[in-house]
Design a protein around this motif. Structure first.
Motif, PDB file in Angstrom:
ATOM      1  N   GLU A 177     -12.422  54.371 103.920  1.00  0.00           N
ATOM      2  CA  GLU A 177     -13.233  54.277 102.708  1.00  0.00           C
ATOM      3  C   GLU A 177     -13.579  52.828 102.389  1.00  0.00           C
ATOM      4  OE1 GLU A 177     -10.944  56.470  99.744  1.00  0.00           O
ATOM      5  OE2 GLU A 177     -10.386  57.842 101.341  1.00  0.00           O
ATOM      6  N   SER A 207     -15.637  51.032 105.163  1.00  0.00           N
ATOM      7  CA  SER A 207     -17.069  51.320 105.100  1.00  0.00           C
ATOM      8  C   SER A 207     -17.758  50.477 104.035  1.00  0.00           C
ATOM      9  CB  SER A 207     -17.291  52.803 104.812  1.00  0.00           C
ATOM     10  OG  SER A 207     -16.658  53.600 105.787  1.00  0.00           O
ATOM     11  N   PRO A 219     -22.492  53.370 105.130  1.00  0.00           N
ATOM     12  CA  PRO A 219     -22.340  54.567 104.305  1.00  0.00           C
ATOM     13  C   PRO A 219     -21.132  55.396 104.741  1.00  0.00           C
ATOM     14  CG  PRO A 219     -24.137  54.859 105.855  1.00  0.00           C
ATOM     15  CD  PRO A 219     -23.661  53.441 106.017  1.00  0.00           C
ATOM     16  N   PHE A 220     -20.345  55.829 103.764  1.00  0.00           N
ATOM     17  CA  PHE A 220     -19.231  56.739 104.030  1.00  0.00           C
ATOM     18  C   PHE A 220     -19.773  58.165 104.015  1.00  0.00           C
ATOM     19  CE2 PHE A 220     -15.458  59.226 102.807  1.00  0.00           C
ATOM     20  CZ  PHE A 220     -14.497  58.695 103.643  1.00  0.00           C
ATOM     21  N   ASN A 256     -23.181  57.812  98.954  1.00  0.00           N
ATOM     22  CA  ASN A 256     -21.781  58.238  98.968  1.00  0.00           C
ATOM     23  C   ASN A 256     -21.505  59.364  97.978  1.00  0.00           C
ATOM     24  OD1 ASN A 256     -21.128  56.402 100.948  1.00  0.00           O
ATOM     25  ND2 ASN A 256     -20.290  54.881  99.536  1.00  0.00           N
ATOM     26  N   ASN A 267     -23.764  51.530  99.179  1.00  0.00           N
ATOM     27  CA  ASN A 267     -22.664  51.866 100.082  1.00  0.00           C
ATOM     28  C   ASN A 267     -21.311  51.379  99.585  1.00  0.00           C
ATOM     29  OD1 ASN A 267     -24.273  53.113 101.983  1.00  0.00           O
ATOM     30  ND2 ASN A 267     -24.698  51.181 103.050  1.00  0.00           N
ATOM     31  N   LEU A 314     -17.105  56.183  95.785  1.00  0.00           N
ATOM     32  CA  LEU A 314     -17.296  57.469  96.451  1.00  0.00           C
ATOM     33  C   LEU A 314     -17.263  58.563  95.406  1.00  0.00           C
ATOM     34  CD1 LEU A 314     -14.701  56.958  99.292  1.00  0.00           C
ATOM     35  CD2 LEU A 314     -17.173  56.753  99.514  1.00  0.00           C
TER      36      LEU A 314
END
Lengths: 293, 436
Positions: free
Chosen positions: B198, B201, B207-208, B213, B383, B387
């Motif tokens: 995580e 990235s 991008p995760f 995300n 990015n 998340l």
């Protein structure tokens, strides 16, 4: 001759059965019905909306190779736990049964582990086998064996089996010992006089006389391995490494509590319910025939 | 006693009763135990005694998962608390529950008074705001991964303690030397998915997952099987095979090995500082998380872990005023600066960071400002904002499983990450379906 009590009228027998039926309905049929109902939906965690999906939850589960694999994991795990805990318990019971001096102390010591909660037992074994600081793994290291249940699935499985069986040995031991002591000494003495050795006596007299207890313990231990070992697995491996110790019950927890995926969790409960029902039927239909009362 | 004084007496008793009852009580469920629990209770105590209008009742409800579950179960039963502490992986679950939460910006607007959402560190705030910049929950305890270095072990291996460990290339060279010198644990980590996928990235601006995300919608797909992530996991996998990277477990088990002086390098949350400081009897240093120098744009910024405070719907407006007051109190510089200095969590406001600097805390405790710098050096990109993925706790479990396959040599990095992406996407589709 068989003794029978015959009730006159229908009110009294129904009244006597009623509490049991009520309890079964409230604590079993109702929740089981709810699980079946919920398994047809994908709800959001807060219960704000719910999508009817029919049998999609089951389709999704059964198409997942990891889920299918956890049936095998569960089978290996529960068979190992059952045989290990019952085998050792029987052995200890035979030894304790032959003992005369200070048998009380031995018995008490052997019963102790049963008082330890599964989660605590899990933590205990986890510390002993901790890959870096555990005392057992340290000695294994001295012997040249690199213990690492964090990465080695086989070792992880072995560890959770031992930890689960450990606390259970006491319980089985109690029943086996009681069973052994209930066997009339005269029968065994007679066999001994006839020249039967220990092993022959055990195989032809003791074990058959123990069979009702063995059968009872088999049923109880299988159910234990299926449902009550959650604490041990959660504390030691959390289902890992990879999915080598994810038994069916653990996955219900992971999806329901961790993932908030209530539909999948409900569907798994239904599958488990069917599976345990089947197992019970098999045990009573086929194994019970070999039991002598 | 005549009738008049009696009436007066009753009236005055009722009046005092009224005053006593006038305090609006709100419930706050949290997941902190031990020292953190004590510090939290102190904050609540300070708030309660600072005024008479409002009273906060703080209750511990178990670990993060259990607290979230307790909150959800309580909501379904109509008994929800006013404030619920939810860990960062529960963010998407909370955000998707539109009828169940009351966004923080709304609570603050309705309560009126001064509240400046721009006072919060954007790298922290970003995790909990919508794409159009509205704050949904209040950042409370946020941390970010950093590199802990055992200087004594470096010296023992004949390595200059000031050695450059800013890039993974350099770390690799140091690990070689440590291994050669016979150090049994050159490097270990905590929270492997959080640190090595995580944050990796975000730090490399990769991008995760698609849709920023997950910020821009629940129809997001995982994408952490790109070349940068594969390269990193491959490197770690090789180090694991060569005995340079020691895997100790999915959570922060490695902390014990580092604090015990066994491991030389340790990637762990900045909030681990208090524990390391208390237990380590060797010289240690906190360095920024390493990055791959060949990746363009690296280092970007790291992202946070920890928890934020969510306000649940279904209460009286007077109670929401109390909530607003309490949240403002928690964000105030004094309280935040204290919290930051005591715990190793990031300061959530720029003012608290400023205050800490002015008080000379960073000079006295070198390394404690590394996390803050790492987060704020650059403005976050789509990015590196954070998340927001459904079923994320489970997805982390999948990532753990697949990474374990790499560490043990069962799978290649590419195969493991591809498989993790595929399995995770299935969960995302289920989450999307549940929250349509």
């Amino acid at each position: 001759m068989e003794k029978r009590v015959i009730f006159r009228g229908k009110v009294l027998p129904l009244a006597l059965v009623f509490p049991q039926v009520l309890i079964t309905a409230v604590f079993f049929f109702w929740p089981a019905g709810q699980a079946i109902w919920q398994s047809l939906f994908i709800p959001d965690p807060f219960g704000l909306s719910s999508q009817f999906v029919g049998l999609d939850n089951f389709r999704y589960l059964l198409s997942d190779p990891y889920y299918r694999n956890s049936f095998l994991t569960t089978a290996i795990f529960s068979l190992s736990v059952t045989f290990l805990s019952m085998g050792i318990a029987l052995l200890l019971a035979i030894l304790a049964d032959r003992l005369i001096k200070s048998s009380g102390t031995y018995r008490t010591l052997l019963i102790w582990p049963y008082a330890v909660a599964p989660a605590v037992a899990g933590v205990l074994w986890m510390f002993m086998f901790n890959t870096r600081v555990g005392i057992v793994s340290w000695y294994l290291g001295k012997l040249g064996y690199d213990w690492n249940h964090v990465l080695n699935g086989g070792e992880a499985m072995g560890l959770v089996v031992v930890a689960s069986a450990w606390g259970r040995i006491s319980y089985n031991f109690l029943f086996f010992l009681a069973g052994l002591q209930a066997i009339p000494k005269s029968v065994i003495e007679a066999a001994a006089i006839d020249g039967a050795h220990f092993w022959t006596r055990f195989r032809t007299i003791v074990f058959p006389l123990l069979s009702p207890i063995t059968f009872f313990l088999l049923v109880v231990n299988v159910i234990y391995a299926f449902f009550e070992t959650f604490g041990v697995i959660h504390t030691i491996t959390a289902g890992g490494p990879q999915q080598s110790t994810t038994i069916l019950v653990y996955k219900v927890y992971a999806d329901g509590f961790v993932g908030q995926d209530l539909g999948s969790s409900a569907a798994q409960s239904v599958i488990l319910l069917v599976l345990v029902g089947l197992l019970t039927v098999i045990q009573f239909k086929f194994i019970e025939r070999k039991v002598h009362y | 006693m005549n009738r008049k004084t009696l009436a007066l007496g009753i009236a005055s008793t009722m009046l005092t009763l009224n005053v006593a009852q006038a305090a609006t009580e709100i419930d706050f469920w949290h997941a902190f135990t031990g020292r953190l629990g004590e510090l939290l209770n102190e904050q609540v105590e300070t708030f309660n005694s600072s005024q008479e209008e409002y009273k906060v009742n703080a209750t511990h409800k178990g670990n993060y998962s259990e607290t979230l579950n307790a909150g959800i179960a309580a909501f379904r039963a109509g008994e929800q608390p006013h404030i619920l502490q939810v860990f960062e992986v529960g963010t998407a679950t909370m955000m998707a529950a539109e009828g169940a939460i009351k966004p923080v910006y709304e609570v603050m607007e309705e309560a009126g008074g001064d509240w400046d959402p721009d006072g919060y560190l954007s790298a922290v705030k970003g995790y909990y705001t919508t794409t159009d910049g509205q704050m949904l929950s209040l950042p409370y305890n946020s941390s970010t991964p950093v590199l802990y270095v055992n200087l004594d072990l470096l010296e023992e291996a004949g390595i200059d303690p000031g050695v450059d460990l800013s890039t993974w290339e350099k770390v690799g060279e140091t690990l070689d030397k440590l291994k050669e010198a016979g150090i049994s644990c050159p490097m270990t980590t905590a929270w492997q998915s959080w640190v090595h996928l995580e944050n990796l990235s975000a730090y490399h601006d990769q991008p995760f997952a698609t849709k920023e995300n997950g910020f821009a919608g629940v129809d997001t797909e995982l994408s952490f099987n790109g070349p940068v992530q594969v390269k990193h996991v491959e490197a770690l996998g090789n180090w694991a095979q060569e005995g340079k990277f020691i895997y100790t477990g999915r959570r922060n088990e490695g902390g014990a090995n580092f604090r015990g002086g066994e491991c030389a390098l340790f990637t762990e949350s900045s909030a681990g500082y208090a524990g390391v400081k208390a237990e380590a009897d060797f010289d240690f240093e906190i360095r920024p998380l390493p990055y791959w120098s060949e990746v363009e744009g690296a280092p970007q910024n790291t992202i946070i872990g920890g928890a934020s405070l969510w306000v649940l719907s279904g209460h009286e407006s007077e109670e929401y005023n109390a909530v607003a007051e309490f949240l403002k109190f928690l964000s105030s510089s004094d309280i935040q600066a204290q919290w930051h200095q005591n715990t190793g969590y990031l300061p959530i406001t720029t003012a608290a960071a400023e205050q800490t600097r002015e008080e000379g805390f960073y000079d006295e405790n070198p390394g404690t400002d590394v996390a803050g710098k790492q987060m704020t050096a650059k403005e976050p990109t789509p990015n590196s904002k954070g998340l927001r993925l459904g079923s994320f706790d489970q997805i982390r479990g999948i990532i753990d499983e697949e990474l374990e396959a790499v560490w043990s040599g069962d799978k290649s990095a590419q195969a493991a990450l591809d498989s993790a992406v595929e399995r995770g996407n299935q969960l995302l589709r289920r989450f999307e379906r549940a929250n349509q």
